[in-house]
Design a protein around this motif. Sequence first.
Motif, PDB file in Angstrom:
ATOM      1  N   UNK A 199       0.846  -1.192   0.000  1.00  0.00           N
ATOM      2  CA  UNK A 199       0.000   0.000   0.000  1.00  0.00           C
ATOM      3  C   UNK A 199       0.883   1.244   0.000  1.00  0.00           C
ATOM      4  N   UNK A 200       0.610   2.174  -0.915  1.00  0.00           N
ATOM      5  CA  UNK A 200       1.314   3.454  -0.916  1.00  0.00           C
ATOM      6  C   UNK A 200       0.705   4.353   0.152  1.00  0.00           C
ATOM      7  N   UNK A 201       1.540   4.844   1.059  1.00  0.00           N
ATOM      8  CA  UNK A 201       1.046   5.667   2.164  1.00  0.00           C
ATOM      9  C   UNK A 201       1.921   6.897   2.366  1.00  0.00           C
ATOM     10  N   UNK A 202       1.280   8.016   2.708  1.00  0.00           N
ATOM     11  CA  UNK A 202       1.977   9.172   3.269  1.00  0.00           C
ATOM     12  C   UNK A 202       1.907   9.046   4.785  1.00  0.00           C
ATOM     13  N   UNK A 203       3.021   9.246   5.447  1.00  0.00           N
ATOM     14  CA  UNK A 203       3.102   9.030   6.896  1.00  0.00           C
ATOM     15  C   UNK A 203       3.615  10.297   7.559  1.00  0.00           C
ATOM     16  N   UNK A 204       2.874  10.801   8.531  1.00  0.00           N
ATOM     17  CA  UNK A 204       3.263  11.983   9.307  1.00  0.00           C
ATOM     18  C   UNK A 204       3.486  11.560  10.751  1.00  0.00           C
ATOM     19  N   UNK A 205       4.683  11.793  11.256  1.00  0.00           N
ATOM     20  CA  UNK A 205       5.046  11.423  12.625  1.00  0.00           C
ATOM     21  C   UNK A 205       5.305  12.701  13.413  1.00  0.00           C
ATOM     22  N   UNK A 206       4.569  12.892  14.514  1.00  0.00           N
ATOM     23  CA  UNK A 206       4.694  14.099  15.330  1.00  0.00           C
ATOM     24  C   UNK A 206       4.852  13.688  16.791  1.00  0.00           C
ATOM     25  N   UNK A 207       5.907  14.154  17.446  1.00  0.00           N
ATOM     26  CA  UNK A 207       6.132  13.860  18.860  1.00  0.00           C
ATOM     27  C   UNK A 207       5.429  14.880  19.745  1.00  0.00           C
ATOM     28  N   UNK A 208       5.331  14.558  21.032  1.00  0.00           N
ATOM     29  CA  UNK A 208       4.691  15.459  21.989  1.00  0.00           C
ATOM     30  C   UNK A 208       5.524  16.697  22.270  1.00  0.00           C
ATOM     31  N   UNK A 209       4.869  17.822  22.489  1.00  0.00           N
ATOM     32  CA  UNK A 209       5.559  19.070  22.799  1.00  0.00           C
ATOM     33  C   UNK A 209       5.959  19.163  24.257  1.00  0.00           C
ATOM     34  N   UNK A 210       6.973  19.980  24.541  1.00  0.00           N
ATOM     35  CA  UNK A 210       7.440  20.172  25.908  1.00  0.00           C
ATOM     36  C   UNK A 210       6.524  21.080  26.714  1.00  0.00           C
ATOM     37  N   UNK A 211       6.536  20.891  28.030  1.00  0.00           N
ATOM     38  CA  UNK A 211       5.765  21.743  28.930  1.00  0.00           C
ATOM     39  C   UNK A 211       6.477  23.067  29.179  1.00  0.00           C
ATOM     40  N   UNK A 212       5.713  24.103  29.426  1.00  0.00           N
ATOM     41  CA  UNK A 212       6.281  25.423  29.654  1.00  0.00           C
ATOM     42  C   UNK A 212       6.845  25.610  31.043  1.00  0.00           C
ATOM     43  N   UNK A 213       7.704  26.609  31.187  1.00  0.00           N
ATOM     44  CA  UNK A 213       8.308  26.926  32.468  1.00  0.00           C
ATOM     45  C   UNK A 213       7.432  27.821  33.329  1.00  0.00           C
ATOM     46  N   UNK A 214       7.831  27.985  34.592  1.00  0.00           N
ATOM     47  CA  UNK A 214       7.062  28.724  35.594  1.00  0.00           C
ATOM     48  C   UNK A 214       7.559  30.173  35.705  1.00  0.00           C
ATOM     49  N   UNK A 215       6.644  31.046  36.115  1.00  0.00           N
ATOM     50  CA  UNK A 215       6.948  32.452  36.385  1.00  0.00           C
ATOM     51  C   UNK A 215       7.418  33.131  35.102  1.00  0.00           C
ATOM     52  N   UNK A 216       8.652  33.594  35.019  1.00  0.00           N
ATOM     53  CA  UNK A 216       9.162  34.249  33.812  1.00  0.00           C
ATOM     54  C   UNK A 216       9.801  33.212  32.903  1.00  0.00           C
ATOM     55  N   UNK A 239       2.298  -5.464   6.079  1.00  0.00           N
ATOM     56  CA  UNK A 239       2.594  -6.226   7.278  1.00  0.00           C
ATOM     57  C   UNK A 239       2.106  -5.536   8.530  1.00  0.00           C
ATOM     58  N   UNK A 240       2.686  -5.887   9.678  1.00  0.00           N
ATOM     59  CA  UNK A 240       2.277  -5.357  10.985  1.00  0.00           C
ATOM     60  C   UNK A 240       3.226  -4.243  11.410  1.00  0.00           C
ATOM     61  N   UNK A 241       2.659  -3.132  11.837  1.00  0.00           N
ATOM     62  CA  UNK A 241       3.443  -1.962  12.241  1.00  0.00           C
ATOM     63  C   UNK A 241       3.074  -1.557  13.661  1.00  0.00           C
ATOM     64  N   UNK A 242       4.106  -1.264  14.449  1.00  0.00           N
ATOM     65  CA  UNK A 242       3.905  -0.806  15.817  1.00  0.00           C
ATOM     66  C   UNK A 242       3.964   0.717  15.853  1.00  0.00           C
ATOM     67  N   UNK A 243       3.006   1.332  16.551  1.00  0.00           N
ATOM     68  CA  UNK A 243       2.906   2.794  16.636  1.00  0.00           C
ATOM     69  C   UNK A 243       2.728   3.195  18.094  1.00  0.00           C
ATOM     70  N   UNK A 244       3.506   4.168  18.549  1.00  0.00           N
ATOM     71  CA  UNK A 244       3.319   4.770  19.867  1.00  0.00           C
ATOM     72  C   UNK A 244       3.293   6.279  19.689  1.00  0.00           C
ATOM     73  N   UNK A 245       2.217   6.915  20.128  1.00  0.00           N
ATOM     74  CA  UNK A 245       2.053   8.365  19.986  1.00  0.00           C
ATOM     75  C   UNK A 245       2.405   9.042  21.307  1.00  0.00           C
ATOM     76  N   UNK A 246       3.424   9.890  21.280  1.00  0.00           N
ATOM     77  CA  UNK A 246       3.882  10.553  22.499  1.00  0.00           C
ATOM     78  C   UNK A 246       3.013  11.737  22.883  1.00  0.00           C
ATOM     79  N   UNK A 247       2.677  11.847  24.172  1.00  0.00           N
ATOM     80  CA  UNK A 247       1.887  12.974  24.662  1.00  0.00           C
ATOM     81  C   UNK A 247       2.790  14.146  25.024  1.00  0.00           C
ATOM     82  N   UNK A 248       2.181  15.281  25.236  1.00  0.00           N
ATOM     83  CA  UNK A 248       2.930  16.470  25.632  1.00  0.00           C
ATOM     84  C   UNK A 248       3.406  16.405  27.070  1.00  0.00           C
ATOM     85  N   UNK A 249       4.470  17.149  27.367  1.00  0.00           N
ATOM     86  CA  UNK A 249       4.994  17.223  28.726  1.00  0.00           C
ATOM     87  C   UNK A 249       4.194  18.165  29.593  1.00  0.00           C
ATOM     88  N   UNK A 250       4.345  18.033  30.899  1.00  0.00           N
ATOM     89  CA  UNK A 250       3.632  18.878  31.853  1.00  0.00           C
ATOM     90  C   UNK A 250       4.360  20.209  32.054  1.00  0.00           C
TER      91      UNK A 250
END
Length: 198
Positions: free
Chosen positions: A9-26, A45-56
């Motif tokens: 199967x011809x596929x376009x694949x977009x892989x995006x990781x989770x973004x980092x959490x912001x800092x405190x105060x300034x 065939x069989x493909x393994x996928x893990x989607x990363x969440x954003x940081x706190x």
Amino acid sequence: YKIFIPEDTYCDILIVAGGGGGGFDMGGGGGAGGVLMMSQNIIKGTYKILVGKGGNGSTTNNTRGSNGYDTFFNGITAKGGGGGASDNDPTGNSGGSGGGADWNGTPGYDIDTNTDGSDGGVPINITGSYYGSGGGGAGGSGFTNGNGGIGKSNSITGTNSFYSAGGGSGRNTGAGWSGIGGSGIGGNGGDGDSASTV
């Protein structure tokens, strides 16, 4: 997740990781997760996928925001974005894109050579107006004025959209503004003693 593709199967694949959490105060904005686009790949065939969440985001000025989580597609990895710096921990984390710096610190860097990403912004200290720098985005570095770096546009869904933009920085009460997330999708910075967002 696992997916099974029974035939070539011809596929376009977009892989995006989770973004980092912001800092405190300034604090600095969170860096965007790394992003990778692969066009017209033949998969079967069989493909393994893990989607990363954003940081706190940080809840104290003694710690940075957390890095985002990596995303995996069958052995291909996009790194999570770097967490933004906080007042007493002023260096942004490195990652798929670098987290922004605190007003008196240094930004994190893009350390994922396999995906699109950029460094966090370098802050400018204007007397009486203390603010961090924006997190890096897939399409450009974080900004010195606290805004997040721009993302990358892609039309894989049939509609052109932005992915992986950096988060805006926080500010102290006297600065009069907080950073804006990149490309309309990154999180905006917090006000006063609150964490800036992913």
